[in-house]
Write a protein that holds these residues in place. Structure first.
Motif, PDB file in Angstrom:
ATOM      1  N   CYS A  66       0.859  -1.407  -0.016  1.00 33.46           N
ATOM      2  CA  CYS A  66      -0.005   0.073  -0.075  1.00 33.46           C
ATOM      3  C   CYS A  66       0.876   1.398   0.153  1.00 33.46           C
ATOM      4  O   CYS A  66       2.306   1.316   0.050  1.00 33.46           O
ATOM      5  CB  CYS A  66      -0.920   0.034   1.213  1.00 33.46           C
ATOM      6  SG  CYS A  66      -0.074   0.544   2.751  1.00 33.46           S
ATOM      7  N   ASN A  67       0.229   2.526  -0.120  1.00 36.56           N
ATOM      8  CA  ASN A  67       1.014   3.741   0.049  1.00 36.56           C
ATOM      9  C   ASN A  67       2.034   3.925   1.206  1.00 36.56           C
ATOM     10  O   ASN A  67       2.790   4.504   1.049  1.00 36.56           O
ATOM     11  CB  ASN A  67       0.059   4.902  -0.716  1.00 36.56           C
ATOM     12  CG  ASN A  67      -0.988   4.944   0.636  1.00 36.56           C
ATOM     13  OD1 ASN A  67      -1.661   4.123   1.032  1.00 36.56           O
ATOM     14  ND2 ASN A  67      -1.045   6.221   1.217  1.00 36.56           N
ATOM     15  N   VAL A  72       6.994   1.781  -1.114  1.00 36.71           N
ATOM     16  CA  VAL A  72       6.115   2.591  -1.579  1.00 36.71           C
ATOM     17  C   VAL A  72       6.611   4.300  -1.322  1.00 36.71           C
ATOM     18  O   VAL A  72       6.610   4.874  -2.145  1.00 36.71           O
ATOM     19  CB  VAL A  72       4.671   2.296  -1.685  1.00 36.71           C
ATOM     20  CG1 VAL A  72       4.012   3.176  -2.656  1.00 36.71           C
ATOM     21  CG2 VAL A  72       4.368   0.578  -2.043  1.00 36.71           C
ATOM     22  N   ARG A  73       6.540   4.149  -0.055  1.00 40.02           N
ATOM     23  CA  ARG A  73       6.926   5.589   0.698  1.00 40.02           C
ATOM     24  C   ARG A  73       8.242   6.126  -0.038  1.00 40.02           C
ATOM     25  O   ARG A  73       8.416   7.310  -0.401  1.00 40.02           O
ATOM     26  CB  ARG A  73       6.929   5.488   2.023  1.00 40.02           C
ATOM     27  CG  ARG A  73       5.456   5.589   2.636  1.00 40.02           C
ATOM     28  CD  ARG A  73       5.537   5.356   3.918  1.00 40.02           C
ATOM     29  NE  ARG A  73       6.502   6.036   4.656  1.00 40.02           N
ATOM     30  CZ  ARG A  73       7.038   5.673   6.070  1.00 40.02           C
ATOM     31  NH1 ARG A  73       6.562   4.520   6.428  1.00 40.02           N
ATOM     32  NH2 ARG A  73       7.737   6.377   6.611  1.00 40.02           N
ATOM     33  N   THR A  76       7.996   7.149  -3.577  1.00 44.08           N
ATOM     34  CA  THR A  76       7.039   8.405  -3.601  1.00 44.08           C
ATOM     35  C   THR A  76       7.897   9.773  -3.056  1.00 44.08           C
ATOM     36  O   THR A  76       7.793  10.780  -3.851  1.00 44.08           O
ATOM     37  CB  THR A  76       5.970   8.370  -2.744  1.00 44.08           C
ATOM     38  OG1 THR A  76       5.124   7.293  -3.270  1.00 44.08           O
ATOM     39  CG2 THR A  76       4.679   9.677  -2.922  1.00 44.08           C
TER      40      THR A  76
END
Ligand code: ZN
Length: 146
Positions: A66-67, A72-73, A76
């Motif tokens: 998930c985000n 993923v973080r 980003t």
């Protein structure tokens, strides 16, 4: 048997998703991935380890990501595009108890006729097996370099 006979949802999602959705997190998976995972699990006949965070292990990002997940973080934060099949419930990284990556890859090659849907397998992983159902759909197995 069903996929739920072999895996708890905690083994397939990160703690962020499990904390919020619990058993409803099954909805996030592409049914083709679950079909393929079940066939591999039953065919290979040995335990498959995706995530193990719920039993005190270090793996939490090998199924659905998930985000809030670190991988993923980090992307980003660097403003890097990240569209992994892990974000779509279409991918798992795993180990098979008692088999190394090479042996699992060989097993997949030999048994690809069993696969209910085409898959992609990352050929250059070291220490785990990556499969996903983001396939071109023409071959049982598409090998790719991650
Ligand atoms: Zn997460």
């Amino acid at each position: 048997m069903s996929i739920k006979n072999y895996f708890d949802i905690q083994e397939l999602v990160c703690p962020h998703v499990y904390d919020k959705f619990g058993l409803y997190a099954w909805q996030f998976f592409d049914p083709r991935l679950l079909d393929v995972l079940l066939v591999i699990r039953e065919g290979i006949g040995k335990p498959i380890i995706v995530n193990n965070w719920s039993s005190g292990g270090n793996f939490s990002q090998r199924g659905l990501r998930c985000n809030c997940c670190m991988i993923v973080r980090d992307k980003t934060a660097l403003e890097k595009l990240y569209v992994s099949a892990h974000l779509q419930g279409m991918a798992v990284d795993f180990n098979v108890q008692g088999m190394n990556t090479q042996e699992v890859h060989e097993w997949l090659k030999k048994n690809q006729i069993l696969l209910p849907h085409p898959i992609r397998v990352e050929e250059n992983t070291d220490g785990w097996v990556h499969i996903d159902v983001r396939s071109d759909g023409f071959r049982a197995i598409t090998w790719f370099k991650g």
